[in-house]
Design a protein around this motif. Sequence first.
Motif, PDB file in Angstrom:
ATOM      1  N   UNK A  78      -3.914  -2.335  20.616  1.00  0.00           N
ATOM      2  CA  UNK A  78      -4.343  -3.637  21.120  1.00  0.00           C
ATOM      3  C   UNK A  78      -4.583  -4.613  19.957  1.00  0.00           C
ATOM      4  N   UNK A  79      -3.665  -4.561  18.992  1.00  0.00           N
ATOM      5  CA  UNK A  79      -3.768  -5.410  17.798  1.00  0.00           C
ATOM      6  C   UNK A  79      -2.506  -6.249  17.692  1.00  0.00           C
ATOM      7  N   UNK A  80      -2.642  -7.559  17.527  1.00  0.00           N
ATOM      8  CA  UNK A  80      -1.496  -8.455  17.528  1.00  0.00           C
ATOM      9  C   UNK A  80      -1.637  -9.529  16.458  1.00  0.00           C
ATOM     10  N   UNK A  81      -0.483 -10.023  16.005  1.00  0.00           N
ATOM     11  CA  UNK A  81      -0.485 -11.093  15.016  1.00  0.00           C
ATOM     12  C   UNK A  81      -0.734 -10.631  13.602  1.00  0.00           C
ATOM     13  N   UNK A  82      -0.611  -9.327  13.341  1.00  0.00           N
ATOM     14  CA  UNK A  82      -0.797  -8.790  11.995  1.00  0.00           C
ATOM     15  C   UNK A  82       0.562  -8.625  11.305  1.00  0.00           C
ATOM     16  N   UNK A  83       0.561  -8.563   9.977  1.00  0.00           N
ATOM     17  CA  UNK A  83       1.795  -8.329   9.226  1.00  0.00           C
ATOM     18  C   UNK A  83       1.635  -7.082   8.364  1.00  0.00           C
ATOM     19  N   UNK A  84       2.723  -6.303   8.277  1.00  0.00           N
ATOM     20  CA  UNK A  84       2.759  -5.125   7.397  1.00  0.00           C
ATOM     21  C   UNK A  84       4.078  -5.168   6.642  1.00  0.00           C
ATOM     22  N   UNK A  85       3.996  -5.418   5.347  1.00  0.00           N
ATOM     23  CA  UNK A  85       5.200  -5.612   4.533  1.00  0.00           C
ATOM     24  C   UNK A  85       5.070  -4.871   3.209  1.00  0.00           C
ATOM     25  N   UNK A  86       6.227  -4.369   2.707  1.00  0.00           N
ATOM     26  CA  UNK A  86       6.346  -3.759   1.382  1.00  0.00           C
ATOM     27  C   UNK A  86       5.389  -2.572   1.195  1.00  0.00           C
ATOM     28  N   UNK A  87       5.053  -1.877   2.282  1.00  0.00           N
ATOM     29  CA  UNK A  87       4.265  -0.657   2.185  1.00  0.00           C
ATOM     30  C   UNK A  87       5.190   0.554   2.060  1.00  0.00           C
ATOM     31  N   UNK A  88       4.663   1.627   1.513  1.00  0.00           N
ATOM     32  CA  UNK A  88       5.427   2.861   1.321  1.00  0.00           C
ATOM     33  C   UNK A  88       4.841   3.938   2.228  1.00  0.00           C
ATOM     34  N   UNK A  89       5.663   4.487   3.119  1.00  0.00           N
ATOM     35  CA  UNK A  89       5.237   5.547   4.031  1.00  0.00           C
ATOM     36  C   UNK A  89       6.009   6.817   3.674  1.00  0.00           C
ATOM     37  N   UNK A  90       5.301   7.794   3.111  1.00  0.00           N
ATOM     38  CA  UNK A  90       5.945   9.019   2.635  1.00  0.00           C
ATOM     39  C   UNK A  90       5.103  10.227   3.053  1.00  0.00           C
ATOM     40  N   UNK A  91       5.752  11.246   3.623  1.00  0.00           N
ATOM     41  CA  UNK A  91       5.095  12.526   3.867  1.00  0.00           C
ATOM     42  C   UNK A  91       4.106  12.539   4.999  1.00  0.00           C
TER      43      UNK A  91
ATOM     44  N   UNK B 149       0.832  -1.190   0.000  1.00  0.00           N
ATOM     45  CA  UNK B 149       0.000   0.000   0.000  1.00  0.00           C
ATOM     46  C   UNK B 149       0.874   1.250   0.000  1.00  0.00           C
ATOM     47  N   UNK B 150       0.376   2.321  -0.601  1.00  0.00           N
ATOM     48  CA  UNK B 150       1.024   3.628  -0.532  1.00  0.00           C
ATOM     49  C   UNK B 150       0.285   4.463   0.507  1.00  0.00           C
ATOM     50  N   UNK B 151       0.982   4.839   1.569  1.00  0.00           N
ATOM     51  CA  UNK B 151       0.374   5.555   2.696  1.00  0.00           C
ATOM     52  C   UNK B 151       1.099   6.886   2.800  1.00  0.00           C
ATOM     53  N   UNK B 152       0.446   7.956   2.354  1.00  0.00           N
ATOM     54  CA  UNK B 152       1.155   9.206   2.100  1.00  0.00           C
ATOM     55  C   UNK B 152       0.371  10.418   2.601  1.00  0.00           C
ATOM     56  N   UNK B 153       1.084  11.367   3.206  1.00  0.00           N
ATOM     57  CA  UNK B 153       0.546  12.681   3.586  1.00  0.00           C
ATOM     58  C   UNK B 153      -0.604  12.582   4.583  1.00  0.00           C
TER      59      UNK B 153
END
Length: 424
Positions: free
Chosen positions: A288-301, A275-279
Amino acid sequence: MKRMIFIMFLLVLGFCLPDGAEAASTLQSKIDAASKGTTIEIREGEYNETVNISKPITLIGKGKVLLRSCEEEPVIAISGEGVILKNIKVEHCGDRKEDMAVFVTGSNHILEGIDIETRGAGIKLDRAADVKIEDSKIVGEKQGNGIDLWKSFRNTITNIKISNVADGIYLEQSEENILFQNTIQNSRYGMHLMFSDDNLLNENVSKANSTGAMLMESNRTVVSNNKLSFNNNSVHAQGLLLYMVSDTKVTGNTIISNRVGIYIEEAERNQIDNNTIMDNFVGIQFEDANGNTAERNIFVGNVNNAQAIESANNQINGNYWDAASKVDVTGNGVSKIPFIADPYFLTMTTNVPEYQLFFQSPGLILLQKMLKSPADQLLIDSTPLMDMTSEMENEISASYRLWSMSIAMIIVSFSLFIYGRKRS
């Protein structure tokens, strides 16, 4: 003379009595008289009545056809199987927010080219299955939902323009539905799923709402390739909210200029990737969230890329963070320095909201460095990417080019205005 009086009497009587031919020409009369499989072409004009369709027939508007009613019942009620409705404008002017313009139950119906204006809800699907709603428009007055599904399964909602309603598309206890290429704006929740599993949200645009999309106790959902932007008109606004959700895949979305990009609360085993997560004010937030994965996302701005509270057991790896310190000693495109997000500020403002006034102030930054949060409260990406993928770079550069062009056009317009005033 008597003959003349008798003729005049017949004429007056003719005007006073209902015209049987005219009564038979109402839409409902034509529907009642039609046999299964019949196609009824509705001539251009305004029809002030409600209709009920309970057999497999087709109604097609020819030219500008308007069905209008201010009664409590729906303007159009559909039941049974195989009803087709095309190219009709529907206006419901009733004052009650629970009223609806179109009510659908049964199965295998098709609604295409329906233009709805309503003070209540637009389309209500109640225990409906295998229904297609496509290429339509719904405008409300923020009282009812645009499209409301209740215990409805395997329906497809495609290319619907929805604005100024409560929730754009609302699902409750409804499974295996497809929401594809819809545009929702100026509403509360763009897409709102409650206790609804195995649905697909693909290539939708949700903008300028309080929340772009909300999933609550809705599992095994796929949220892919959507654009969730400018959902920031509330202190509780976010692009995507996952609450008590599990086994859901969020991939390929563009999440821009929201208060919180993705908010994940009491959720587990969800996959957030590409995902692209920007501005956004906050890019991604776990609580209170566990067992999730976040990979290959883009965090800009983002003002604050990531925050986590009581959410230590998530796998956050291989994302690109513009705020990360980057050193690649092996040439594999991965930084040797982990990216660490400290929830210190979030914890403080949760307890004392007034502290938000000091965000990014030098004193608070110094305090955060001196009084670090416990290690088990930190969000850590141990393998942050050195660079964005080429696809993400192209998408982000295109966004910045659009902003630059807009600013340039404003400057040029303003300059021409000033120049014109001087010449006059």
